[in-house]
Design an enzyme around this catalytic site. Structure first.
Site, mmCIF file in Angstrom:
data_model
loop_
_atom_site.group_PDB
_atom_site.id
_atom_site.type_symbol
_atom_site.label_atom_id
_atom_site.label_comp_id
_atom_site.label_asym_id
_atom_site.label_seq_id
_atom_site.Cartn_x
_atom_site.Cartn_y
_atom_site.Cartn_z
ATOM 1 N N GLU A 30 -22.653 2.394 45.067
ATOM 2 C CA GLU A 30 -22.389 2.254 46.502
ATOM 3 C C GLU A 30 -23.538 1.549 47.195
ATOM 4 O O GLU A 30 -24.720 1.840 46.973
ATOM 5 C CB GLU A 30 -22.107 3.595 47.179
ATOM 6 C CG GLU A 30 -21.591 3.474 48.615
ATOM 7 C CD GLU A 30 -20.330 2.612 48.751
ATOM 8 O OE1 GLU A 30 -20.456 1.364 48.712
ATOM 9 O OE2 GLU A 30 -19.225 3.184 48.896
ATOM 10 N N ASP A 53 -14.698 2.106 49.194
ATOM 11 C CA ASP A 53 -14.060 2.117 50.511
ATOM 12 C C ASP A 53 -12.786 1.278 50.507
ATOM 13 O O ASP A 53 -12.317 0.842 51.541
ATOM 14 C CB ASP A 53 -15.027 1.625 51.582
ATOM 15 C CG ASP A 53 -15.501 0.192 51.327
ATOM 16 O OD1 ASP A 53 -15.146 -0.396 50.280
ATOM 17 O OD2 ASP A 53 -16.244 -0.349 52.173
#
Length: 346
Positions: A233, A308
């Protein structure tokens, strides 16, 4: 030994010790040869928490469905199974069901029994529309000369499941991941991932992901790869920092084994290899990057997207699993050997 010193021929049930030893060795070799990746991981003390494939069983005893297809015409669905227990996908079932029309892959079933089935991805922070399914017949390959179909992902397509309550690693729990992909179908879009991501489909910051990335995106790499990296991430990592790892290597092979493992506290590793021949290459084995200790894994499972739901990537998925614990090198080597022995071809 004491029997030979006394001139005694040691026998058990009419068999010599040498014969018993040989029999045990043969049984062991037969057991290894007839194990599939999740059997191997379990024998190493790191059982599969989820296992997905459109081409074969990942347990030698598995006899369930691999994936589900849906016709575009009448929206009818069919589950695609195996030719035999522990074997390969029954592509004929798909061909017959989809004859005269097109089908999409709507579910990739979890073979562990934990219920971590991958379904078409829901909307996320980077994609308010969610994902579309992959064309079920986009690519046919062979496993030991048996026709099977891949999950051939194009931009906008992807899969997701919230596995945070069904065995997928969370927080600092250690985890291993592998997948078989292709070095001939990829791009530099974010992000062709398979692994652990945010359960709420939002970018929740550094260390909230632990996924394998495969593609040409990179920082400072010498060419377009493709590369096996870790998506943790807010960063793809070729090694232990944002600087390019000189031990990295490209994997343009037709079929590629990609492996990662992350202990959640201080260490992670990346490996890759040609899924048709040879062994694994260790690309990195060392400390986690700065700002990524400890990990904050959330237990979402992604395929073909970012955490996401960034959905601009392309890639191919044949098989993969996420396991509990930190697998040994010997276990990972055995898994790769099993993949090579599976006989991927065209």
């Amino acid at each position: 030994d004491v029997y030979k010193r006394q001139g005694i021929n040691a026998e058990y049930g009419g068999q010599s010790l040498e014969m018993i030893t040989l029999t045990l060795i043969l049984v062991l070799l037969f057991s290894i040869a007839n194990s599939n990746p999740c059997d191997i991981y379990a024998s190493g003390g790191t059982p599969c928490a989820c296992a997905h494939s459109s081409v074969r069983a990942l347990f030698s005893a598995y006899n369930g469905y691999l994936y589900q297809v849906q016709r575009r015409t009448d929206r009818a669905i069919k589950n695609i199974g195996l030719l035999s227990t522990g074997g390969h996908a029954n592509a004929t079932e798909q061909d017959e069901f989809c004859r005269g029309t097109s089908c999409d892959i709507t579910v990739i079933y979890d073979q562990t029994g934990h219920g971590n089935d991958l379904t078409v991805g829901t909307p996320g922070g980077a994609n308010s529309r969610g994902n579309t399914p992959a064309d079920a017949a986009a690519e046919a390959i062979t496993i030991r000369r048996n026709k099977v179909y891949s999950v051939y992902i194009k931009p906008g397509e992807g899969y997701f499941h919230d596995g945070s309550r069904s065995g997928i690693a969370t927080g600092t729990e250690p985890e291993g991941i592998y997948m078989v992909t292709s070095g001939t179908h990829y791009n530099g879009g974010c992000c062709f991932d398979y692994g652990n991501a945010e359960a709420d489909r939002r970018d929740n910051g550094a260390a909230h992901m632990d996924a394998i990335y495969f593609g040409s995106a990179c920082a400072g790499c010498p060419n377009s790869g493709p590369w096996v990296q870790a998506d943790l991430e807010n960063g793809l990592f070729s090694g232990g920092s944002r600087q390019w790892n000189p031990n990295q290597r490209a994997f343009p092979d037709r079929f590629v084994t990609a492996i990662s493992k992350n202990d959640g506290i201080k260490t992670f590793a990346l490996k890759g290899g040609n899924a048709q021949t040879g062994g694994l290459f260790t690309l990195y084995d060392g400390p986690l990057p700065e700002g990524y200790t400890p990990m904050k894994k959330e237990g979402g499972i992604i395929l073909g997207t970012g955490g996401d739901d960034s959905s601009w990537s392309a890639g191919t998925f044949y098989e993969g699993a996420m396991v509990r614990g930190y697998p040994s090198d010997a276990t990972e080597n055995a898994v790769h050997e099993n993949i090579v022995a599976a006989g991927y071809g065209l």
